[in-house]
Motif scaffolding. Sequence first.
Motif, mmCIF file in Angstrom:
data_model
loop_
_atom_site.group_PDB
_atom_site.id
_atom_site.type_symbol
_atom_site.label_atom_id
_atom_site.label_comp_id
_atom_site.label_asym_id
_atom_site.label_seq_id
_atom_site.Cartn_x
_atom_site.Cartn_y
_atom_site.Cartn_z
ATOM 1 N N GLY A 23 22.501 35.302 110.698
ATOM 2 C CA GLY A 23 22.721 34.192 111.601
ATOM 3 C C GLY A 23 24.183 33.804 111.451
ATOM 4 N N LYS A 24 24.434 32.595 110.968
ATOM 5 C CA LYS A 24 25.823 32.240 110.695
ATOM 6 C C LYS A 24 26.022 31.964 109.212
ATOM 7 C CE LYS A 24 27.428 30.679 115.159
ATOM 8 N NZ LYS A 24 27.551 29.552 116.066
ATOM 9 N N LYS A 25 24.923 32.148 108.472
ATOM 10 C CA LYS A 25 24.985 31.832 107.049
ATOM 11 C C LYS A 25 25.274 33.081 106.238
ATOM 12 C CE LYS A 25 21.755 29.732 104.715
ATOM 13 N NZ LYS A 25 20.350 29.301 104.603
ATOM 14 N N LYS A 26 26.049 32.911 105.193
ATOM 15 C CA LYS A 26 26.348 34.015 104.307
ATOM 16 C C LYS A 26 25.238 34.096 103.260
ATOM 17 C CE LYS A 26 30.547 35.775 102.320
ATOM 18 N NZ LYS A 26 31.773 35.393 101.636
ATOM 19 N N THR A 27 24.540 35.245 103.242
ATOM 20 C CA THR A 27 23.456 35.379 102.283
ATOM 21 C C THR A 27 23.850 36.411 101.240
ATOM 22 O OG1 THR A 27 22.053 35.126 104.202
ATOM 23 C CG2 THR A 27 20.955 35.657 102.138
ATOM 24 N N PRO A 28 23.944 35.996 99.981
ATOM 25 C CA PRO A 28 24.326 36.977 98.964
ATOM 26 C C PRO A 28 23.212 37.998 98.737
ATOM 27 C CG PRO A 28 23.831 34.862 97.952
ATOM 28 C CD PRO A 28 23.732 34.653 99.428
ATOM 29 N N ALA A 29 23.590 39.279 98.684
ATOM 30 C CA ALA A 29 22.615 40.331 98.424
ATOM 31 C C ALA A 29 22.764 40.848 97.001
ATOM 32 C CB ALA A 29 22.797 41.470 99.414
ATOM 33 N N LEU A 30 24.005 40.891 96.531
ATOM 34 C CA LEU A 30 24.275 41.335 95.159
ATOM 35 C C LEU A 30 25.281 40.378 94.539
ATOM 36 C CD1 LEU A 30 24.731 45.174 95.737
ATOM 37 C CD2 LEU A 30 22.755 44.070 94.696
ATOM 38 N N SER A 51 15.205 42.648 96.534
ATOM 39 C CA SER A 51 15.973 42.218 95.373
ATOM 40 C C SER A 51 17.398 42.767 95.390
ATOM 41 C CB SER A 51 15.260 42.654 94.090
ATOM 42 O OG SER A 51 15.047 44.043 94.116
ATOM 43 N N GLY A 52 17.691 43.660 96.343
ATOM 44 C CA GLY A 52 19.053 44.190 96.449
ATOM 45 C C GLY A 52 19.183 45.634 96.022
ATOM 46 N N LYS A 53 18.055 46.294 95.786
ATOM 47 C CA LYS A 53 18.096 47.693 95.323
ATOM 48 C C LYS A 53 18.787 48.584 96.366
ATOM 49 C CE LYS A 53 13.623 48.394 94.721
ATOM 50 N NZ LYS A 53 12.941 47.149 95.089
ATOM 51 N N GLU A 217 16.665 39.150 92.975
ATOM 52 C CA GLU A 217 17.510 38.342 93.844
ATOM 53 C C GLU A 217 18.997 38.671 93.702
ATOM 54 O OE1 GLU A 217 16.384 34.312 93.124
ATOM 55 O OE2 GLU A 217 14.590 34.486 94.374
ATOM 56 N N GLY A 218 19.286 39.955 93.694
ATOM 57 C CA GLY A 218 20.673 40.392 93.668
ATOM 58 C C GLY A 218 21.361 40.297 92.324
ATOM 59 N N LYS A 219 20.603 39.919 91.297
ATOM 60 C CA LYS A 219 21.223 39.839 89.965
ATOM 61 C C LYS A 219 20.490 40.774 89.022
ATOM 62 C CE LYS A 219 22.410 34.974 90.496
ATOM 63 N NZ LYS A 219 21.377 34.433 91.410
ATOM 64 N N GLU A 295 6.113 44.860 82.844
ATOM 65 C CA GLU A 295 5.850 43.888 83.895
ATOM 66 C C GLU A 295 5.785 42.469 83.315
ATOM 67 O OE1 GLU A 295 3.002 45.298 86.570
ATOM 68 O OE2 GLU A 295 3.084 43.529 87.840
ATOM 69 N N ASP A 296 5.172 42.376 82.119
ATOM 70 C CA ASP A 296 5.133 41.068 81.447
ATOM 71 C C ASP A 296 6.543 40.566 81.196
ATOM 72 O OD1 ASP A 296 2.288 40.842 81.168
ATOM 73 O OD2 ASP A 296 2.439 42.469 79.691
ATOM 74 N N LEU A 297 7.389 41.502 80.775
ATOM 75 C CA LEU A 297 8.765 41.128 80.487
ATOM 76 C C LEU A 297 9.480 40.706 81.760
ATOM 77 C CD1 LEU A 297 11.067 41.131 78.308
ATOM 78 C CD2 LEU A 297 11.810 43.219 79.431
ATOM 79 N N PHE A 298 9.206 41.443 82.817
ATOM 80 C CA PHE A 298 9.849 41.134 84.087
ATOM 81 C C PHE A 298 9.489 39.724 84.548
ATOM 82 C CE2 PHE A 298 10.614 41.260 88.603
ATOM 83 C CZ PHE A 298 11.851 41.871 88.645
ATOM 84 N N ILE A 299 8.202 39.402 84.433
ATOM 85 C CA ILE A 299 7.755 38.068 84.841
ATOM 86 C C ILE A 299 8.413 37.013 83.941
ATOM 87 C CG2 ILE A 299 5.723 36.556 84.932
ATOM 88 C CD1 ILE A 299 4.176 39.169 85.746
ATOM 89 N N HIS A 300 8.504 37.349 82.676
ATOM 90 C CA HIS A 300 9.137 36.463 81.706
ATOM 91 C C HIS A 300 10.604 36.207 82.075
ATOM 92 C CE1 HIS A 300 10.170 34.846 77.754
ATOM 93 N NE2 HIS A 300 11.190 35.686 77.734
ATOM 94 N N LEU A 301 11.321 37.299 82.333
ATOM 95 C CA LEU A 301 12.745 37.170 82.647
ATOM 96 C C LEU A 301 12.966 36.435 83.970
ATOM 97 C CD1 LEU A 301 14.054 40.717 81.692
ATOM 98 C CD2 LEU A 301 14.580 38.572 80.528
ATOM 99 N N MET A 302 12.070 36.732 84.913
ATOM 100 C CA MET A 302 12.177 36.120 86.228
ATOM 101 C C MET A 302 12.075 34.610 86.127
ATOM 102 S SD MET A 302 10.180 38.217 89.094
ATOM 103 C CE MET A 302 9.063 36.945 89.604
ATOM 104 N N GLN A 303 11.111 34.143 85.294
ATOM 105 C CA GLN A 303 10.899 32.705 85.206
ATOM 106 C C GLN A 303 11.993 32.031 84.396
ATOM 107 O OE1 GLN A 303 6.814 31.839 84.336
ATOM 108 N NE2 GLN A 303 6.252 32.530 86.389
ATOM 109 N N HIS A 304 12.501 32.756 83.410
ATOM 110 C CA HIS A 304 13.631 32.221 82.655
ATOM 111 C C HIS A 304 14.837 32.044 83.540
ATOM 112 C CE1 HIS A 304 13.370 31.882 78.219
ATOM 113 N NE2 HIS A 304 12.126 32.241 78.543
ATOM 114 N N HIS A 305 14.944 33.032 84.398
ATOM 115 C CA HIS A 305 16.076 33.098 85.303
ATOM 116 C C HIS A 305 16.076 31.892 86.238
ATOM 117 C CE1 HIS A 305 19.190 35.252 87.335
ATOM 118 N NE2 HIS A 305 18.599 35.013 88.489
ATOM 119 N N GLU A 306 14.906 31.569 86.716
ATOM 120 C CA GLU A 306 14.800 30.450 87.645
ATOM 121 C C GLU A 306 15.119 29.138 86.942
ATOM 122 O OE1 GLU A 306 10.922 30.957 89.159
ATOM 123 O OE2 GLU A 306 11.536 32.552 90.517
#
Lengths: 306, 389
Positions: A23-30, A51-53, A217-219, A295-306
């Motif tokens: 649109g007109k917004k800049k959306t970060p991908a990476l 996620s930016g893969k 999310e690009g990180k 997968e457990d770790l991924f969920i763990h990291l994801m929530q920490h990240h947020e």
Amino acid sequence: MVKLNSSDIAIKVTAVNKSYIVGKKKTPALENINLTIQAGTLFGLIGPDGSGKTSLFRILTSLLLPDSGEIWVDGLNVITEYKKLRKRIGYMPGKFSLYTDLTIKENLDFFASLFGTSFEENYDLIKDLYVQIEPFKDRRAGQLSGGMKQKLALCCALIHRPTILFLDEPTTGVDAVSRKEFWEILQSLKKEGITILVSTPYMDEATLCDQVALIQEGKILDVDTPAQMVNKFTNPIYAIKGANMLQLLRELEKDPSVERIYPFGEHHHLVMKEKDVLPVLPLSVTINKIKPNIEDLFIHLMQHHE
Amino acid sequence: MQKVWMKFFFIWLEKQKELNSMKQFYHFIVKEFYHIFRDRKTLFILLGMPMVQIIIFGFALTNEVKNTRIVIVNQSTSATAMKLVEKIESSAYFELYSQTKDPSIIDQLFKKGTVKVALIIPHDFAPALIAQNKGQLQIITDATDPNVATALTNYLSVIIQDFQKELNPNNIIPYKMEVDTRMMYNPQLKGAYNFVPGVMAMVLLLVCTMMTALTVVKEKELGNMEILLTSPINPIKIILAKAVPYLLLSIINITTILLLSYFVLDVPINGSLVLLYAESALFIMVSLGLGLLISAGTDSQQSAMFISLIVMFLPTVMFSGFIFPIENMPLPLRIVSNIIPAKWFFIIVKSVMIKGVGIQLVWKETLILFMMMIFFFTMAIKKFKIRLA
């Protein structure tokens, strides 16, 4: 800028940013991607859809320009030396991108000639793969099953014996047996000395890689060997199963001693805040201490990240 | 000694590289042919379209007067009037629909659309002609289509004038001026002489511009471009390889059009056939270049189609001089018509095919087309994206 000559590093990514205008917004991908991939390894990029893969793959294969950052692939600067680079890499996009109105053999011949080689010249590299689709060699690519399409696409990406192979979600939409076969093929390609970068949304495939990077999310959340990675998960984790799974989930979510609980196949995975503390459970519920998986770790990291 | 060997080796290596590069180009063209031949429906349309267009323009869409139905309101009973009716009836241009005495039928038939022209012979036609030297006739036409009405009036007037001469062969009028009209290059005023070059321009433009525009965009849309771009192939080669099959296809189309117009529509080929083909090939290249330029700038087959049709096809039909004469347009539109490649091609084909002139009289138009070709191809290659976005 130091030219990267060290032969044991296949890919080096430094501080790469990329955003799209939606649109007109800049959306970060990476955002600030840093990666170093050793030559001859099977490297997995694990992350959910969006996620930016794919963006990262396209930047690494010179299809997209990053907004900022530096990328070296096989000792070549991706931005300035893309012509040389394009002779050496093999890329298999996430979407089936061969010619559906050409037969298997015609596709192979075409892509071989595109890279200035011939099917016969590098036959030994793709032999194991090709024999599986050879019975259908006169069939048009559009009429092949998902698994066969992927095998053909891999053959085409390998036909010029690339030094680095980029596979963007090669097993998405492929049945379990074909997926297993596909990973076996990747292992044998690794033995040929080809560096392989593969992305996948499936966590179970992470353990088959030498090294994995978790992307969200690009990180990049973490880069390590799959074994090392799960060791970073220090909280006690249990698998529980009961008669009324939904109720169990809701009640335990309220428990203050519970770090988090989420459905995982037939079970719920229960992560506790402290060791040797267990929540009060109804009698019918079975509980087992388990080893955390990626997968457990991924969920763990994801929530920490947020 | 070793140095000489090394030199030979390097020359050989270069040769191999060149060979490989030719092989790459050759395989790309072969692949394009596969795409075209396997899409049977499109191929059928591409090869059938010129035939259908020639036949439609040749037999259906024509301004020529041929067997037009006429109503004659004959109120005169004289022999002269009867002879006039016979004369009109026997001409190839008119077919007597009905003959009555009641003029009100004209309005009815015009409204129904069954008849477009009527002739009224008043009851005092013969006496007035002989006694007063002034016989009056009236021609009434349905002028909803002014071109047809004018043509019909002219044809009918000519027949009547002829009749007058026959009636009085020794009529000597003082100071008589006799006009001898000659229609050069097309004495029978056949529409085919004009539309065959027009159809050639249209078909070539449609096949070359639209199809090539679609073919590159298709690769983008289906994701093939993603792999092509990660390969070492040079964009120039992609562009040229895409153009070659359509060049051949278009030459087949020109042959079809020429054969049909020569044998079915009796349009002569007065000039050099080689020159005609060479000029056509040039125009094909211009159209291909344009198509490739469109494809380089668009991302979906839909927009490529839209641009080729609206931006290219319509102006070509309007400004090439094929349907509407450019001479009659206001100045701004005449200037615009200069940038339409088809206009120049139309002039060239008409000159070479119908008037039979040589290159010395069409070199200017040829040069303009040549410059356009260079421009479009350069732009197409320049605009070709070496990356995805």
